[in-house]
Design a protein around this motif. Structure first.
Motif, mmCIF file in Angstrom:
data_model
loop_
_atom_site.group_PDB
_atom_site.id
_atom_site.type_symbol
_atom_site.label_atom_id
_atom_site.label_comp_id
_atom_site.label_asym_id
_atom_site.label_seq_id
_atom_site.Cartn_x
_atom_site.Cartn_y
_atom_site.Cartn_z
ATOM 1 N N HIS A 1 14.086 0.922 5.556
ATOM 2 C CA HIS A 1 14.354 1.161 4.134
ATOM 3 C C HIS A 1 13.202 0.619 3.280
ATOM 4 O O HIS A 1 12.642 1.310 2.432
ATOM 5 C CB HIS A 1 15.667 0.456 3.750
ATOM 6 C CG HIS A 1 16.275 0.944 2.479
ATOM 7 N ND1 HIS A 1 17.334 1.812 2.437
ATOM 8 C CD2 HIS A 1 15.960 0.686 1.189
ATOM 9 C CE1 HIS A 1 17.654 2.072 1.180
ATOM 10 N NE2 HIS A 1 16.830 1.398 0.395
ATOM 11 N N VAL A 2 12.860 -0.646 3.562
ATOM 12 C CA VAL A 2 11.792 -1.302 2.799
ATOM 13 C C VAL A 2 10.462 -0.583 3.028
ATOM 14 O O VAL A 2 9.698 -0.334 2.089
ATOM 15 C CB VAL A 2 11.698 -2.788 3.209
ATOM 16 C CG1 VAL A 2 10.453 -3.431 2.632
ATOM 17 C CG2 VAL A 2 12.947 -3.527 2.752
ATOM 18 N N ALA A 3 10.193 -0.211 4.286
ATOM 19 C CA ALA A 3 8.920 0.440 4.594
ATOM 20 C C ALA A 3 8.807 1.776 3.874
ATOM 21 O O ALA A 3 7.757 2.107 3.310
ATOM 22 C CB ALA A 3 8.790 0.633 6.104
ATOM 23 N N LEU A 4 9.894 2.552 3.877
ATOM 24 C CA LEU A 4 9.863 3.853 3.200
ATOM 25 C C LEU A 4 9.643 3.681 1.694
ATOM 26 O O LEU A 4 8.804 4.355 1.095
ATOM 27 C CB LEU A 4 11.167 4.618 3.451
ATOM 28 C CG LEU A 4 11.325 5.256 4.833
ATOM 29 C CD1 LEU A 4 12.753 5.767 5.015
ATOM 30 C CD2 LEU A 4 10.337 6.399 4.994
ATOM 31 N N VAL B 1 19.296 8.429 0.186
ATOM 32 C CA VAL B 1 19.546 9.861 0.388
ATOM 33 C C VAL B 1 18.706 10.396 1.547
ATOM 34 O O VAL B 1 19.122 11.304 2.266
ATOM 35 C CB VAL B 1 19.247 10.638 -0.914
ATOM 36 C CG1 VAL B 1 19.597 12.105 -0.756
ATOM 37 C CG2 VAL B 1 20.001 10.030 -2.079
ATOM 38 N N ALA B 2 17.516 9.798 1.736
ATOM 39 C CA ALA B 2 16.608 10.286 2.776
ATOM 40 C C ALA B 2 17.209 10.126 4.164
ATOM 41 O O ALA B 2 16.754 10.762 5.122
ATOM 42 C CB ALA B 2 15.276 9.556 2.694
ATOM 43 N N ALA B 3 18.237 9.302 4.295
ATOM 44 C CA ALA B 3 18.892 9.154 5.601
ATOM 45 C C ALA B 3 19.468 10.485 6.063
ATOM 46 O O ALA B 3 19.605 10.736 7.258
ATOM 47 C CB ALA B 3 19.993 8.102 5.503
ATOM 48 N N LEU B 4 19.780 11.356 5.084
ATOM 49 C CA LEU B 4 20.337 12.667 5.403
ATOM 50 C C LEU B 4 19.410 13.496 6.275
ATOM 51 O O LEU B 4 19.860 14.300 7.080
ATOM 52 C CB LEU B 4 20.588 13.441 4.104
ATOM 53 C CG LEU B 4 21.974 13.377 3.493
ATOM 54 C CD1 LEU B 4 22.040 14.345 2.328
ATOM 55 C CD2 LEU B 4 23.031 13.723 4.524
ATOM 56 N N ILE B 5 18.086 13.334 6.085
ATOM 57 C CA ILE B 5 17.149 14.115 6.886
ATOM 58 C C ILE B 5 16.591 13.266 8.018
ATOM 59 O O ILE B 5 15.504 13.519 8.524
ATOM 60 C CB ILE B 5 16.013 14.709 6.031
ATOM 61 C CG1 ILE B 5 15.347 13.595 5.216
ATOM 62 C CG2 ILE B 5 16.522 15.800 5.125
ATOM 63 C CD1 ILE B 5 13.988 13.999 4.681
ATOM 64 N N GLY B 6 17.322 12.213 8.349
ATOM 65 C CA GLY B 6 16.959 11.439 9.530
ATOM 66 C C GLY B 6 15.833 10.462 9.315
ATOM 67 O O GLY B 6 15.159 10.069 10.257
ATOM 68 N N GLY C 1 16.231 7.421 8.165
ATOM 69 C CA GLY C 1 16.698 6.058 8.397
ATOM 70 C C GLY C 1 16.885 5.311 7.097
ATOM 71 O O GLY C 1 16.923 5.900 6.021
ATOM 72 N N GLY C 2 17.018 3.984 7.189
ATOM 73 C CA GLY C 2 17.285 3.177 5.998
ATOM 74 C C GLY C 2 18.771 2.910 5.856
ATOM 75 O O GLY C 2 19.590 3.368 6.662
ATOM 76 N N PHE C 3 19.120 2.160 4.809
ATOM 77 C CA PHE C 3 20.522 1.782 4.610
ATOM 78 C C PHE C 3 21.418 2.997 4.434
ATOM 79 O O PHE C 3 22.625 2.927 4.658
ATOM 80 C CB PHE C 3 20.652 0.866 3.390
ATOM 81 C CG PHE C 3 20.094 -0.509 3.622
ATOM 82 C CD1 PHE C 3 20.456 -1.242 4.739
ATOM 83 C CD2 PHE C 3 19.207 -1.073 2.722
ATOM 84 C CE1 PHE C 3 19.948 -2.513 4.960
ATOM 85 C CE2 PHE C 3 18.700 -2.345 2.933
ATOM 86 C CZ PHE C 3 19.061 -3.065 4.048
ATOM 87 N N GLY C 4 20.838 4.107 4.014
ATOM 88 C CA GLY C 4 21.620 5.327 3.825
ATOM 89 C C GLY C 4 22.312 5.760 5.102
ATOM 90 O O GLY C 4 23.366 6.402 5.065
ATOM 91 N N THR C 5 21.715 5.425 6.251
ATOM 92 C CA THR C 5 22.328 5.752 7.532
ATOM 93 C C THR C 5 23.777 5.274 7.566
ATOM 94 O O THR C 5 24.679 6.023 7.963
ATOM 95 C CB THR C 5 21.557 5.061 8.668
ATOM 96 O OG1 THR C 5 20.173 5.204 8.409
ATOM 97 C CG2 THR C 5 21.907 5.665 10.010
#
Ligand SMILES: Nc1ncnc2c1ncn2[C@@H]1O[C@H](COP(=O)(O)OP(=O)(O)OP(=O)(O)O)[C@@H](O)[C@H]1O
Ligand SMILES: [Mg+2]
Lengths: 315, 392
Positions: B188-191, B337-342, B344-348
């Motif tokens: 999450h932090v890296a993204l 939201v980016a977790a939706l396209i795989g 990662g991050g807290f969105g997962t």
């Protein structure tokens, strides 16, 4: 000496400065006056190449300013502008040290120079060196601006309406200070203003500009007594030109040696007062003669009202 | 008898208006269930009040702390005291929650979920308002704010590490997902920071060029505004096709990690979103620099580079940094939201939780996201303010 030779500046079809030539003697103040938009600032900014001329050239002590890279040229020419342009994120001392830093002076010399300039402009270094510009009054900011312009020990100082933002009392004081500093340092000053009284007070010679052209470059008294253009006469003011002329001469210069007693209750006037002030004093007191006293209170002559009036007569 | 009565009336009139509202809301909230006792993570669960679920000493302690906070909210003026009682009451509330978790979880049971109930959330929010109001009245300097943030992070960390909250639902989810949590946190932090860094590298020069060329400015800002209006999910979707095609066409790109899904489209989208705030604030910051200062700098013989670095950029920096702050907070949220396209991050955790109807798992993703954004905002705001001190 600053020689301005056939200097012109055009922006497209618009000629902003039109073939201007004059010479400023070393160690004197030349003032450029004119209405708004007459090209005064543009002319001044061509001297330190903030604006590049379309034609003509500027020589300082015989050296063409175009021969030197502009930023190096500007480091040896002082520049002070209306609204001072102090750096808000730097302290007073850091602001003043700008040009010495650019010149690569050693730290010790910079510190000494900053203190010296603060003293020169009557700002206590202990109290002001560490302050930020917004903590100063308008008059103090303007003085710091002048100190900063003088920091690199320039021979030439350019000033664009430096006192424009000051109230009349502070402005008069700043003008007196500038005169004193200019005499003390022996620098050559070119100052732009649209205030004719300021021009007459400060300028050894005054350049009157209109629509980019130089109409006349002369001593203040000559501009009053022999204007070469109706516009110059209008600028200098026709209705009070006699009084303006009187204000150009000091009581000391006009006083005549006393040749006898009989001045018992004549009003005393300071030697530094202008004849205009002496006349006003005499009218106020209903007297016809004044005793001129110097700084130490010693009488150094007297002035009769008729002598004063003779100084204001057309020549 | 008459004198004290008049005093009381005068006292009533001097009640703090915000405090009165908070106390009234708190009185209502106190009747709501304190925790939800669920047999497992998915079933609805039984609402339970505070005094039923916690040993009576702990319940009384918590109630007393809340009472003190209520009285202080009504009648105490000093913001320092208001802040102190609000923080103490929050701690007591959190402690009671942990105690409820311990009390309601049968020994060795890993299926039961003790979730915070409405009373807990509302009371915590009310105390948060009380504390925030007191903080605003205290108006602490930037250093004090950073210190307060550090203390909060530290004490929260210690409290969570102590094991006192291990039986609370969100922490149960954490225990199940501990390895993944750390991994997704870094991701999450890296993204967020990676896209922000790339955006800064591009946006600062673009902002500078836009400042120098007014004609370009309108076009660039308009284009970036269009990007900003594209919904995040749509942008991720739009980027999938070209990046996928690029990866297929260029094996080298695919080797570098470019793909239609995953980190590449996420980074690119976040980068695009971060451009507008930074470019716009760079332009605004440079435009706000006093023209007289720049003119004087030129007149004194500073070079273009010296003027840009030593005057224009420094004077514009607070405004530029507020653009960076906006972009960072926005990115930290959008990564979810980016977790939706795989990517990662807290969105997962959030999307997984939504998929499984497991609210606690959603919270495991949402709470750290909000905390991270909040902490970064505090740090950047403090540094902007510290920078502006001394100047006008
Ligand atoms: N960079 C420029 N491009 C086009 N026109 C310019 C530029 N700089 C100045 N001018 C024009 O040149 C004219 C003279 O400007 P200048 O600033 O020299 O006047 P000024 O005598 O100093 O006036 P003021 O007393 O108002 O300061 C004005 O009409 C101004 O609009
Ligand atoms: Mg001007």
């Amino acid at each position: 000496m600053i020689s301005i030779e056939g200097l012109s500046k055009r922006y497209g079809d618009l000629t902003v400065v039109d073939d201007v030539s004059f010479e400023v003697e070393s160690r004197t103040i030349a003032v450029v006056v004119g209405t708004s938009g007459s090209g005064k600032s543009t002319l001044l900014r061509m001297i330190n190449r903030l604006v590049e001329p379309s034609a003509g050239r500027v020589l300082i002590d015989g050296q063409d300013v175009a021969a030197e890279p502009p930023h190096l040229l500007r480091r040896r020419i002082g520049y002070a502008i209306q609204g001072h342009g102090l750096f808000p994120h730097r302290t007073v001392a850091q602001n003043i040290a700008t040009v010495p830093r650019l010149l690569g002076w050693p730290e010790q010399r910079i510190g000494a120079r900053v203190a010296e300039l603060l003293e020169l402009l009557q700002l206590d270094p202990g109290a002001f060196a560490g302050k930020y510009p917004h903590q100063l009054s308008g008059g103090q900011q303007q003085r710091v601006g002048v100190a900063r312009a003088l920091a690199g020990d320039p021979k030439v100082l350019l000033m664009d309406e430096p006192f424009g933002a000051l109230d009349p009392i502070i402005r008069a004081k700043a003008q007196d200070e500038l005169l004193a500093i200019q005499r003390r340092l022996g620098i050559t000053v070119v100052l732009v203003t649209h205030d004719m009284d300021e021009a007459f007070k400060l300028g050894a010679r005054v350049a009157v500009m209109s629509q980019g052209r130089l109409l006349q470059f002369d001593r203040p008294a000559t501009l009053l007594t022999r204007p070469e253009d109706p516009f110059v006469a209008r600028m200098t003011g026709i209705s009070d030109r006699a009084l303006k002329l009187l204000s150009l001469t000091s009581a000391r210069d006009a006083a005549v040696a006393d040749d006898g007693p009989g001045l018992g209750d004549a009003p005393q006037v300071a030697a530094t007062a202008s004849l205009r002030e002496v006349l006003s004093e005499l009218v106020w007191r209903g007297a016809t003669r004044a005793t001129v006293v110097d700084e130490r209170g010693q009488a150094c002559g007297s002035l009769a009202i008729a002598d004063i009036l003779a100084h204001g007569r057309a020549r | 008898m008459a004198a004290p009565r008049r005093l009381d009336l005068a006292g009533l009139r001097r009640l703090d208006p915000l405090g009165t509202m908070l106390v009234l809301a708190g009185l209502v909230a106190a009747r709501l269930p304190f925790v939800i006792d669920k047999a497992n993570r998915i079933v609805p669960g039984d609402p339970r009040p505070l005094f039923e679920v916690v040993p009576w000493t702990a319940a009384c302690g918590c109630a007393l702390a809340l009472l003190v906070a209520g009285v202080a909210a009504l009648a105490v003026r000093a913001p320092g005291a208001r802040l102190a009682v609000a923080v103490l009451a929050l701690a007591a509330l959190a402690f009671a929650l942990g105690a409820a978790g311990d009390a309601l979880t049968p020994a060795g049971n890993r299926v039961v979920r003790i979730a915070p109930g409405a009373a807990f959330w509302v009371l915590a929010a009310l105390l948060g308002v009380l504390a925030a109001d007191a903080l605003a009245r205290l108006a602490p300097g930037p250093a004090a704010r950073v210190l307060a943030l550090l203390l909060t992070v530290l004490s929260t960390g210690i409290a969570l590490a102590s094991g006192h909250f291990d039986h609370v639902s969100v922490m149960r989810e954490y225990a199940v997902n501990a390895d993944r949590f750390t991994h997704e946190a870094w991701r999450h932090v890296a993204l967020a920071f990676g896209s922000l860094g790339a955006a800064m590298v591009v946006a600062l020069p673009v902002g500078l060029v836009c400042h120098r060329m007014p004609r370009l400015r309108a076009a660039v800002i308009a284009a970036l505004n269009v990007v900003q209006t594209v919904p995040a999910i749509a942008l991720f979707g739009i980027l999938m096709a070209p990046l996928g095609a690029l990866a297929a066409a260029l094996p080298a790109a695919a080797h570098l990690g470019v793909a239609g899904i995953g980190a590449a489209p996420a980074l690119l989208a976040l980068f695009l979103y971060a451009l507008l705030p930074i470019v716009a604030n760079t332009v605004a910051g440079l435009a706000g620099v006093s023209p007289a200062a720049v003119e004087a700098a030129r007149g004194m013989g500073m070079t273009r580079g010296q003027i840009l670095a030593g005057v224009e950029f420094v004077l514009a920096l607070p405004v530029i940094l507020s653009g960076v702050r906006i972009a960072l907070v926005q990115n930290l949220g959008l990564v979810t939201v980016a977790a939706l396209i795989g990517a990662g991050g807290f969105g997962t955790f959030v999307f997984q939780g939504i998929g499984q109807a497991a609210i606690d798992l959603v919270l495991l993703g949402a709470i750290p996201t909000v905390a991270l954004a909040f902490g970064c905002a505090v740090l950047l705001d403090a540094s902007i303010e510290a920078m502006q001190r001394g100047r006008a």
